[in-house]
Structure formats: C-alpha cells, structure tokens
Enzyme design. Structure first.
Site, PDB file in Angstrom:
ATOM      1  N   THR A   1     -14.781  -3.547 -95.203  1.00 15.42           N
ATOM      2  CA  THR A   1     -13.411  -4.080 -95.183  1.00 15.42           C
ATOM      3  C   THR A   1     -13.083  -4.892 -96.430  1.00 15.42           C
ATOM      4  O   THR A   1     -11.952  -4.849 -96.927  1.00 15.42           O
ATOM      5  CB  THR A   1     -13.232  -4.971 -93.928  1.00 15.42           C
ATOM      6  OG1 THR A   1     -13.399  -4.144 -92.786  1.00 15.42           O
ATOM      7  CG2 THR A   1     -11.865  -5.611 -93.871  1.00 15.42           C
TER       8      THR A   1
ATOM      9  N   GLN B   1     -31.937  -8.313 -73.979  1.00 17.90           N
ATOM     10  CA  GLN B   1     -30.489  -8.050 -74.072  1.00 17.90           C
ATOM     11  C   GLN B   1     -29.714  -9.345 -74.268  1.00 17.90           C
ATOM     12  O   GLN B   1     -28.551  -9.325 -74.652  1.00 17.90           O
ATOM     13  CB  GLN B   1     -29.974  -7.432 -72.769  1.00 17.90           C
ATOM     14  CG  GLN B   1     -30.570  -6.121 -72.443  1.00 17.90           C
ATOM     15  CD  GLN B   1     -30.009  -5.529 -71.166  1.00 17.90           C
ATOM     16  OE1 GLN B   1     -29.079  -6.059 -70.567  1.00 17.90           O
ATOM     17  NE2 GLN B   1     -30.583  -4.424 -70.759  1.00 17.90           N
ATOM     18  N   CYS B   2     -30.329 -10.466 -73.902  1.00 28.04           N
ATOM     19  CA  CYS B   2     -29.636 -11.750 -74.029  1.00 28.04           C
ATOM     20  C   CYS B   2     -29.608 -12.141 -75.506  1.00 28.04           C
ATOM     21  O   CYS B   2     -30.594 -11.962 -76.218  1.00 28.04           O
ATOM     22  CB  CYS B   2     -30.357 -12.838 -73.261  1.00 28.04           C
ATOM     23  SG  CYS B   2     -30.555 -12.448 -71.524  1.00 28.04           S
TER      24      CYS B   2
ATOM     25  N   THR C   1     -18.908  -5.166 -92.166  1.00 30.21           N
ATOM     26  CA  THR C   1     -19.520  -6.095 -91.200  1.00 30.21           C
ATOM     27  C   THR C   1     -20.208  -5.371 -90.040  1.00 30.21           C
ATOM     28  O   THR C   1     -21.123  -5.918 -89.433  1.00 30.21           O
ATOM     29  CB  THR C   1     -18.466  -7.066 -90.619  1.00 30.21           C
ATOM     30  OG1 THR C   1     -17.464  -6.306 -89.942  1.00 30.21           O
ATOM     31  CG2 THR C   1     -17.847  -7.928 -91.691  1.00 30.21           C
ATOM     32  N   ASP C   2     -19.760  -4.144 -89.732  1.00 32.07           N
ATOM     33  CA  ASP C   2     -20.262  -3.509 -88.505  1.00 32.07           C
ATOM     34  C   ASP C   2     -21.781  -3.325 -88.502  1.00 32.07           C
ATOM     35  O   ASP C   2     -22.419  -3.484 -87.464  1.00 32.07           O
ATOM     36  CB  ASP C   2     -19.562  -2.156 -88.283  1.00 32.07           C
ATOM     37  CG  ASP C   2     -18.109  -2.352 -87.885  1.00 32.07           C
ATOM     38  OD1 ASP C   2     -17.777  -3.453 -87.394  1.00 32.07           O
ATOM     39  OD2 ASP C   2     -17.299  -1.419 -88.064  1.00 32.07           O
TER      40      ASP C   2
ATOM     41  N   THR D   1     -26.636 -11.696 -86.431  1.00 30.38           N
ATOM     42  CA  THR D   1     -26.070 -10.626 -85.613  1.00 30.38           C
ATOM     43  C   THR D   1     -24.553 -10.788 -85.551  1.00 30.38           C
ATOM     44  O   THR D   1     -24.037 -11.909 -85.628  1.00 30.38           O
ATOM     45  CB  THR D   1     -26.735 -10.615 -84.206  1.00 30.38           C
ATOM     46  OG1 THR D   1     -26.400  -9.417 -83.540  1.00 30.38           O
ATOM     47  CG2 THR D   1     -26.345 -11.795 -83.349  1.00 30.38           C
TER      48      THR D   1
ATOM     49  N   ASP E   1     -17.313   3.062 -95.057  1.00 30.61           N
ATOM     50  CA  ASP E   1     -17.128   2.193 -93.902  1.00 30.61           C
ATOM     51  C   ASP E   1     -18.538   2.086 -93.349  1.00 30.61           C
ATOM     52  O   ASP E   1     -19.219   3.104 -93.147  1.00 30.61           O
ATOM     53  CB  ASP E   1     -16.205   2.866 -92.878  1.00 30.61           C
ATOM     54  CG  ASP E   1     -15.891   1.941 -91.702  1.00 30.61           C
ATOM     55  OD1 ASP E   1     -16.854   1.461 -91.077  1.00 30.61           O
ATOM     56  OD2 ASP E   1     -14.707   1.709 -91.426  1.00 30.61           O
ATOM     57  N   SER E   2     -19.020   0.887 -93.105  1.00 28.07           N
ATOM     58  CA  SER E   2     -20.444   0.741 -92.797  1.00 28.07           C
ATOM     59  C   SER E   2     -20.826   1.350 -91.453  1.00 28.07           C
ATOM     60  O   SER E   2     -22.007   1.437 -91.123  1.00 28.07           O
ATOM     61  CB  SER E   2     -20.889  -0.713 -92.882  1.00 28.07           C
ATOM     62  OG  SER E   2     -20.507  -1.430 -91.740  1.00 28.07           O
TER      63      SER E   2
HETATM   64  N1  ASP Z   1     -15.669  -0.938 -90.139  1.00 28.24           N
HETATM   65  C1  ASP Z   1     -15.793  -1.909 -91.200  1.00 28.24           C
HETATM   66  C2  ASP Z   1     -17.162  -1.723 -91.855  1.00 28.24           C
HETATM   67  O1  ASP Z   1     -18.138  -2.089 -91.260  1.00 28.24           O
HETATM   68  C3  ASP Z   1     -15.658  -3.286 -90.639  1.00 28.24           C
HETATM   69  C4  ASP Z   1     -15.802  -4.413 -91.636  1.00 28.24           C
HETATM   70  O2  ASP Z   1     -16.217  -4.273 -92.753  1.00 28.24           O
HETATM   71  O3  ASP Z   1     -15.448  -5.546 -91.248  1.00 28.24           O
HETATM   72  O4  ASP Z   1     -17.246  -1.177 -92.925  1.00 28.24           O
END
Ligand code: ASP
Length: 349
Positions: free
Chosen positions: A13, A273-274, A90-91, A161, A58-59
């Site tokens: 992003t 999972q927590c 971020t993903d 995370t 896009d990640s």
């Molecule tokens: N879908 C985007 C990515 O991971 C989301 C982001 O960057 O915030 O590339």
C-alpha cells in the site's frame, strides 16, 4: 560521517495508486520520497538509495521465494550500507520480517521492514511517518536485527504480527517487548535487543512449493481432513492448537494420524491460536498425548515466525532430527526460553 541506507521497495500500500479496480502497486516511489524531503529535512536525513524491485506486488501475492530475493538484495549490498529498509505490504509483512530473520542470521546492521495502511500518494497518510522513522532508525546506532517498524513501534521482526486490518496501529508484538517506542522521543529498549556474538551468515535458499502448511484446530476437525493435509509432498505442519497446546484427542484417529505423519518424517509444530500465549505440552492430558505423537511444542512463536522458520529449515535439506532440534532452539530471539521469558536473547550466530 553520514550513514548510508539501502531501501528496497517491494510493493504494498505504501507506494500504491488508486484505480477503478482498487489500489494497485505503482513505481516511482523514489520521486515521491525525494519530493517529500525538503532542504530543511535533508540535513537530518541519512544518505539513501531506493531500489525498486522489478515486479512490485500486493504482498498478498508473496511466496517464500520472495524472502530470499529480498535477503539476497540485502546480502549483495551489505558491505556498502549501514542499514536497510524494506518497504512491503502489510498483509504478509510479518512473514517477510520472520523469513528475513532466518535468512540473515547474525546480522550486525539493522534491517527494518515497514509499510503503511494509506499510500504515500494520499494527502492524509501514515506512510510518511513510517518511512522516515524507519530510515532514521536504520541510521541510528546499530540495532543488529531484522525489525518491523509501524506506527511508533519498533518490534523484533519475528515477534510481530498484524492485528488490525483498518487501523494505523496495525502491528504489535504480543509476546515480546517493543525494541523501541517512537513518540516525541525515540526510546530504545536496549535490554530487549539481541545480543550478537557471532559472524553474519547469509542463508539464501530455494524453498520448494507446498512443503509446509498451517492448520488451525477447530471443533469438528476430523482425522480425515488432517490426513489429507499431511499427504506428501508436505514435510512440515504448523498446528495452531487451542490455549497452551490442546487438541481434540478424543476425535477418532486424530492422534494416530499425527503419529503416523511424524514417524514418516513430517515435522509438526504446535503453536497457540491465542495471540498472547505459550505452548506447554506438559500441563494437560490433551497436551501430553499430543507430545507422545512426536509433535513438537512451539513455545510462544507467532504463526508467521513458526511458518517461516520451518520453511527455512526444510529448505536447508538437513535430517529430520536436525529440523526438530533447530525448531526448538532459538536462532534470533523468535521465542522465549520458558525459564527466562524476557531474558535478553542471545543470537545463535
Ligand atoms: N494488500 C496490501 C499489501 O499487503 C495491504 C497493505 O500493504 O497494507 O500489499
């Protein structure tokens, strides 16, 4: 002397552009960054070079191979720069920060992975702050780790995370203290930073497809489905168990399926999972039964770090026992040793 920083722009992003189909990766981030740095700012700025990857993504489209492409980029410029910034979506940012930490053990220079929730091109954004602060942190006194910086928090990369999809404080480090807090001042948490002793090691590998999976335990998970997931070519499974390592041991065939897989050389690691938790397979009968199948406890590893580490170890093509032994040995502070939860982690390299 002015520090030199290498910025690798991989997509995400932070550099995206709005289109009728939604945000897409866009080149030209170097121009935007240069426009942002007014002559007043330039004095405080480290010298930097921005390298734009040939295929910006896009990640969500990231593959473990990409960790090693980025690691290779860093390794090949390692001696010419004082620090590295990786601009990333971020993903899957926490996966990449984890993957880089295992590919580049023994780092003596900072590698800071960052990105943003709003593109730099938008008038109101978090990209400017994240990018400029990551640059400053990379040029500050050497933090010898792969870190993830986001919205005022500097985290160990393999402890971070993504917790929030639509907030600026998207990342946290639930089981390990922050390495630095950035507000009006930058407060570095020295005791939390890795203690380096050895030499840098660059392990640029070729991960194979489909060898590691992540499976979340849920009520009704059958042995049949589990067996399907464990079929070849799978060689490693991250099992997201309940609480501190609980699984449905009364589900017919469940434990036998796990035991058969481990006997056939599949490495299975139970994590929790927590978000805030640590696996302890000694406390409940459902945990001791799991341990008897040969499943390993993954301490307080995040899913991202557990997946990246198991991928890395399996790509090293070492014997199964060594994969298991290394999974339970901290390489670069990715999990806490039970008796000293927040003791200063020492790098194995
Ligand atoms: N879908 C985007 C990515 O991971 C989301 C982001 O960057 O915030 O590339």
């Amino acid at each position: 002397m002015q520090k030199r920083i290498f910025i690798a722009y991989t997509g995400g992003t932070i550099g995206m552009r709005r289109t009728p189909q939604g945000y897409v990766p866009e080149s030209g981030l170097d121009r935007l960054l240069a426009q942002m740095i007014s002559p007043d700012l330039a004095e405080d700025m480290p010298d930097y070079v921005l390298h734009e990857c040939s295929h910006l993504i896009d990640s969500a489209n990231l593959h473990p191979r990409d960790w090693y492409r980025i690691a290779d980029l860093i390794a090949s410029h390692y001696h010419d720069y004082d620090g590295f910034v990786v601009l990333h979506g971020t993903d899957t940012m926490a996966y990449t920060a984890s993957g880089l930490s295992f590919a580049l053990p023994g780092l003596t220079k900072p590698v800071i992975v960052t990105g943003s929730q709003i593109p730099l091109r938008e008038m109101r954004n978090d990209a400017r702050n994240n990018l400029l602060t990551a640059l400053l942190l990379a040029a500050k006194d050497p933090i010898p780790e792969v870190c993830l910086y986001f919205n005022g928090r500097l985290m160990r990369g393999n402890r971070a995370t993504k917790l929030k999809g639509e907030a600026l404080d998207a990342f946290d480090s639930p089981n390990y203290p922050l390495l630095a807090k950035v507000g009006i001042n930058i407060e570095i948490n020295r005791p939390a930073i890795l203690d380096r002793t050895g030499a840098e090691v660059f392990q640029i590998l070729q991960p194979a497809d489909g060898q590691v999976a992540v499976l979340k335990v849920f009520p009704g998970l059958s042995a049949k489905l589990l067996a399907k997931v464990l079929e070849p070519p799978l060689r490693g499974l991250i099992l997201e168990s309940y609480g501190i390592g609980a699984v449905p041991i009364e589900s017919p065939g469940f434990l036998a399926t796990l035991a058969t897989a481990t006997e056939h050389g599949v490495t299975i690691v139970a994590i929790s999972q927590c978000i805030e938790s640590r696996v302890d397979l000694r406390k409940y009968a459902v945990g001791t039964a799991l341990a008897r199948t040969g499943v390993l406890g993954g301490f307080d590893l995040t899913t991202e770090a557990a997946y990246a580490k198991l991928n890395h170890l399996l790509s090293l093509n070492i014997p199964t026992e060594e994969v298991g032994g290394n999974m339970q040995r901290s390489w670069c502070g990715e999990f806490s040793v039970p008796d000293e939860p927040f003791g200063r982690a020492r790098s194995l390299y």
